[in-house]
Design a protein around this motif. Structure first.
Motif, mmCIF file in Angstrom:
data_model
loop_
_atom_site.group_PDB
_atom_site.id
_atom_site.type_symbol
_atom_site.label_atom_id
_atom_site.label_comp_id
_atom_site.label_asym_id
_atom_site.label_seq_id
_atom_site.Cartn_x
_atom_site.Cartn_y
_atom_site.Cartn_z
ATOM 1 N N LYS A 144 0.811 -1.219 0.000
ATOM 2 C CA LYS A 144 0.000 0.000 0.000
ATOM 3 C C LYS A 144 0.846 1.272 0.000
ATOM 4 N N TRP A 145 2.166 1.132 0.005
ATOM 5 C CA TRP A 145 3.032 2.299 0.210
ATOM 6 C C TRP A 145 3.395 2.993 -1.098
ATOM 7 N N TRP A 146 3.301 4.288 -1.087
ATOM 8 C CA TRP A 146 3.873 5.119 -2.148
ATOM 9 C C TRP A 146 5.385 5.127 -1.942
ATOM 10 N N PRO A 147 6.189 5.192 -3.004
ATOM 11 C CA PRO A 147 7.641 5.098 -2.833
ATOM 12 C C PRO A 147 8.210 6.178 -1.915
ATOM 13 N N VAL A 148 9.188 5.794 -1.117
ATOM 14 C CA VAL A 148 9.856 6.726 -0.213
ATOM 15 C C VAL A 148 10.434 7.909 -0.990
ATOM 16 N N ALA A 149 11.040 7.622 -2.132
ATOM 17 C CA ALA A 149 11.640 8.695 -2.937
ATOM 18 C C ALA A 149 10.596 9.711 -3.374
ATOM 19 N N SER A 150 9.376 9.254 -3.609
ATOM 20 C CA SER A 150 8.315 10.181 -4.019
ATOM 21 C C SER A 150 7.907 11.082 -2.870
ATOM 22 N N LYS A 210 1.079 -10.260 -1.689
ATOM 23 C CA LYS A 210 2.018 -11.032 -2.493
ATOM 24 C C LYS A 210 2.504 -10.276 -3.726
ATOM 25 N N CYS A 211 2.082 -9.027 -3.861
ATOM 26 C CA CYS A 211 2.474 -8.251 -5.034
ATOM 27 C C CYS A 211 3.979 -8.008 -5.020
ATOM 28 N N PRO A 212 4.696 -8.422 -6.067
ATOM 29 C CA PRO A 212 6.156 -8.243 -6.076
ATOM 30 C C PRO A 212 6.566 -6.790 -6.292
ATOM 31 N N ARG A 213 5.662 -5.983 -6.870
ATOM 32 C CA ARG A 213 5.972 -4.579 -7.125
ATOM 33 C C ARG A 213 4.662 -3.818 -7.284
ATOM 34 N N ASN A 214 4.398 -2.921 -6.357
ATOM 35 C CA ASN A 214 3.097 -2.236 -6.369
ATOM 36 C C ASN A 214 3.102 -1.098 -7.394
#
Length: 374
Positions: free
Chosen positions: A218-224, A342-346
């Motif tokens: 559920k996380w937006w990328p830290v860099a963003s 289980k999503c490998p990349r959101n």
């Protein structure tokens, strides 16, 4: 363990129901109800989603004593709710459940409503109260033991509406779908003192992030978040409150060290109501699909929700004009079944760009509220 407990609960309740079938809700004399128990003992957002239903019930039946069985941490959000007379805390799956069951039985409830609860414990506790009437979800495997059960109206019915459906069976409803979160003055004063200690003053334009949540999918990328935080400081000189718990303090602090402006990471160092009071001083919240997102909305903080796996029609801002959601899952992976944890990349979250959020800030929030909330 959960499957075993559910199986044992089904066997126990089936035997109990054969001896004494649940009374149909049509037999309830609402005028004779003295005390009702509402069960909402799951997550932070679930607790707040239940508050419009609690309010609607109390407004329809002001003489009823409404008591709540709540999560041991998140029940604090109801501590100052004027519609709730007493709060029992759910201790988790341990031996203290037996003591809780005894305490609840002594209250002699006329009615129990399971607004949102973990089964099998929620249904078992409802039955152990001895209440003659129980309302719950038709999706529960134990719904056969209820006086009445409620099915969702559709796959995208909002969580607030789903809870209101339970009290609508009793003739209670409301047009006001806002969530309730009331703070005592001493908490807002304490929060102001924390802000002065950290920033030197209560910032005139404080903004907030919640960059994590219950699961990384559920996380937006830290860099963003870093890029957005620097944009907000460079554009509006806004310091940041970064909300996190003890377990996710590390990614929150990783954002803070890369910001060009000052920030405060809560990091699990403050009680929940103090965090809510800190958030109440903010003029903007950008949050993942998580409890603080709903806390901001309940407090009236202008809020931008970043949603991926779940649909904003179900859990996004609802019934308020100070909340919006960004959601792009249907654009990037609508044809694929959502893998959730289980999503490998959101990619659904990665697709939301910093420019998307910045545009909302400029076009939606600042144009609407300018530099403050009046």
């Amino acid at each position: 363990m959960h499957k075993l407990l559910m199986k044992l609960a089904r066997l126990y309740l089936a035997r109990r129901v054969r001896r004494r079938p649940p009374r149909p809700l049509s037999g309830l004399d609402t005028g004779g109800v003295r005390r009702a128990l509402l069960i909402s003992n799951t997550a932070l957002g679930d607790t707040l989603f239940s508050t419009p239903a609690i309010r609607a019930l109390k407004e329809r039946y002001p003489a009823w004593e409404l008591e709540v069985l709540a999560h041991r941490v998140f029940g604090a959000l109801l501590a100052h709710n004027p519609h709730v007379g007493r709060i029992f805390t759910y201790p988790g799956r341990n031996r203290r459940l037996l003591a809780l069951a005894r305490d609840l039985r002594r209250r002699a409830y006329d009615l129990v409503i399971i607004l949102h609860g973990n089964d099998p414990e929620a249904t078992l506790l409802a039955h152990f109260t001895g209440s003659p009437y129980i309302i719950g979800s038709a999706k529960s495997p134990l719904a056969f033991a209820y006086s009445a059960s409620v099915s969702p109206a559709g796959p995208y019915e909002h969580a607030i509406e789903r809870r209101l459906n339970y009290v609508r069976l009793l003739g209670a409803d409301t047009n006001d779908k806002r969530m309730d979160l009331l703070l005592p003055p001493y908490e807002t004063d304490r929060a102001a003192a924390i802000l002065r200690e950290n920033f030197g003053q209560v910032p005139p334009l404080l903004m907030a992030f919640h960059p994590t949540g219950s699961d990384p999918y559920k996380w937006w990328p830290v860099a963003s978040f870093v890029e957005l935080g620097n944009f907000l400081y460079e554009s509006y000189k806004a310091p940041l409150l970064i909300i996190s718990g003890k377990g996710d303090r590390e990614p929150a602090e990783a954002i803070a060290v890369k910001l060009s402006g000052p920030s405060l990471v809560t990091g699990g160092r403050f009680p929940l109501l103090t965090v809510a009071a800190l958030l109440s001083h903010c003029h903007l919240l950008v949050a993942n699909d998580s409890g603080p997102l709903h806390m901001g909305l309940a407090l009236g903080v202008p809020t931008i929700g970043l949603l991926g796996a779940d649909d904003p029609r179900r859990v996004g801002p609802y019934g308020v004009d100070w909340g919006v959601a960004l959601h792009k899952r249907e654009e990037v992976c609508a044809k694929e079944p959502c893998l959730l944890k289980k999503c490998p990349r959101n990619i659904c979250m990665e697709t939301i760009s910093v420019q998307d959020v910045a545009k909302k800030v400029k076009q939606w929030w600042f144009l609407r509220y300018s530099y403050g909330r009046n």
